[in-house]
Design an enzyme around this catalytic site. Structure first.
Site, mmCIF file in Angstrom:
data_model
loop_
_atom_site.group_PDB
_atom_site.id
_atom_site.type_symbol
_atom_site.label_atom_id
_atom_site.label_comp_id
_atom_site.label_asym_id
_atom_site.label_seq_id
_atom_site.Cartn_x
_atom_site.Cartn_y
_atom_site.Cartn_z
ATOM 1 N N LYS A 14 0.835 -1.196 0.000
ATOM 2 C CA LYS A 14 0.000 0.000 0.000
ATOM 3 C C LYS A 14 0.880 1.261 0.000
ATOM 4 C CE LYS A 14 -3.896 -2.297 2.322
ATOM 5 N NZ LYS A 14 -4.817 -2.265 3.493
ATOM 6 N N ASN A 117 -1.996 -0.061 7.357
ATOM 7 C CA ASN A 117 -1.518 -1.437 7.598
ATOM 8 C C ASN A 117 -0.693 -2.017 6.446
ATOM 9 O OD1 ASN A 117 -3.618 -2.009 5.867
ATOM 10 N ND2 ASN A 117 -4.719 -3.375 7.260
ATOM 11 N N HIS A 120 -1.862 -5.382 1.333
ATOM 12 C CA HIS A 120 -3.113 -6.079 1.022
ATOM 13 C C HIS A 120 -2.810 -7.509 0.589
ATOM 14 C CE1 HIS A 120 -7.010 -7.060 -0.740
ATOM 15 N NE2 HIS A 120 -6.318 -7.593 -1.741
ATOM 16 N N GLU A 131 -9.252 -9.892 -8.142
ATOM 17 C CA GLU A 131 -8.274 -8.823 -7.943
ATOM 18 C C GLU A 131 -7.155 -8.883 -8.976
ATOM 19 O OE1 GLU A 131 -7.330 -9.460 -3.810
ATOM 20 O OE2 GLU A 131 -9.302 -8.721 -3.158
HETATM 21 P P1 DAT Z 1 -7.881 -7.041 4.990
HETATM 22 O O1 DAT Z 1 -7.067 -5.924 4.385
HETATM 23 O O2 DAT Z 1 -7.133 -7.689 6.137
HETATM 24 O O3 DAT Z 1 -8.382 -8.041 3.979
HETATM 25 P P2 DAT Z 1 -10.575 -5.954 5.019
HETATM 26 O O4 DAT Z 1 -10.719 -6.518 3.655
HETATM 27 O O5 DAT Z 1 -11.636 -6.254 6.024
HETATM 28 O O6 DAT Z 1 -9.169 -6.371 5.679
HETATM 29 O O7 DAT Z 1 -10.463 -4.372 4.942
HETATM 30 C C1 DAT Z 1 -9.714 -3.772 3.908
HETATM 31 C C2 DAT Z 1 -8.922 -2.624 4.478
HETATM 32 O O8 DAT Z 1 -9.817 -1.629 4.990
HETATM 33 C C3 DAT Z 1 -8.029 -2.991 5.666
HETATM 34 O O9 DAT Z 1 -6.777 -3.493 5.274
HETATM 35 C C4 DAT Z 1 -7.893 -1.676 6.359
HETATM 36 C C5 DAT Z 1 -9.244 -1.035 6.139
HETATM 37 N N1 DAT Z 1 -10.119 -1.277 7.275
HETATM 38 C C6 DAT Z 1 -10.752 -2.440 7.583
HETATM 39 N N2 DAT Z 1 -11.467 -2.321 8.698
HETATM 40 C C7 DAT Z 1 -11.294 -1.037 9.113
HETATM 41 C C8 DAT Z 1 -11.773 -0.289 10.220
HETATM 42 N N3 DAT Z 1 -12.585 -0.827 11.126
HETATM 43 N N4 DAT Z 1 -11.369 1.001 10.318
HETATM 44 C C9 DAT Z 1 -10.560 1.551 9.411
HETATM 45 N N5 DAT Z 1 -10.051 0.898 8.340
HETATM 46 C C10 DAT Z 1 -10.433 -0.381 8.203
HETATM 47 MG MG MG Z 2 -9.741 -7.849 2.478
#
Ligand code: DAT
Ligand code: MG
Length: 154
Positions: A14, A117, A120, A131
């Site tokens: 990212k 974080n 991805h 994707e």
């Molecule tokens: P991942 O990236 O582990 O697959 P995800 O698909 O649930 O997680 O979410 C995509 C991204 O969105 C994640 O990397 C960071 C952001 N995100 C997820 N939950 C969040 C939250 N509660 N607050 C802020 N950003 C969040």
């Molecule tokens: Mg995800």
């Protein structure tokens, strides 16, 4: 070579990972594990592409901020191939929120907050297909045989 060893996942450094100089470190983790790099590029993605990439999360309150953050600079999208690479890739990333990511995982070792974080990774074989198709053309994903393949797989 077994078909199961050709599973593919979509991994992306990212914008914060790029800005913090962590591209090499992240690639190294996947290389050292034994996975095979079959696609890689360096791009500054549009908000439209990210809205598609994160379409499952469109109704979440953090969605606008997520798209803004993800389109704030260049990223490094990649395709990695190997046995169980989707699941193992997720384990290597660690939990979504770095506060919950185990030490030894990429997020557990290298970042602090969920909104920064750094990486991805696809959460299923099905989303990996979606994707990879979104970020790469067929020609940009390159099939090849590493010289050490028989030392990674029995
Ligand atoms: P991942 O990236 O582990 O697959 P995800 O698909 O649930 O997680 O979410 C995509 C991204 O969105 C994640 O990397 C960071 C952001 N995100 C997820 N939950 C969040 C939250 N509660 N607050 C802020 N950003 C969040
Ligand atoms: Mg995800």
């Amino acid at each position: 070579m077994m078909a199961e060893q050709r599973e593919r996942t979509f991994i992306m450094v990212k914008p914060d990972g790029v800005q913090r100089g962590l591209v090499g470190t992240i690639i190294e983790r996947f290389e050292k594990k034994g996975f095979k790099l079959v696609g890689l590029k360096f791009v500054w993605p549009s908000e439209e592409l990210l809205q598609q990439h994160y379409s499952d999360l469109a109704s979440r309150p953090f969605f606008p901020g997520l798209v803004k953050y993800m389109s704030s600079g260049p990223v490094v999208p990649m395709v990695w191939e190997g046995l169980n690479v989707v699941k193992t890739g997720r384990q290597m990333l660690g939990a979504t929120n770095p506060a919950d990511s185990q030490p030894g995982t990429i997020r557990g070792d290298l970042c602090i907050q969920v909104g920064r974080n750094i990486i991805h990774g696809s959460d299923s074989v099905e989303s990996a297909k979606k994707e990879i198709g979104l970020w790469f053309t067929d020609k940009e994903v390159v099939g090849w045989t590493p010289a050490n393949e028989n030392w990674v797989y029995e």
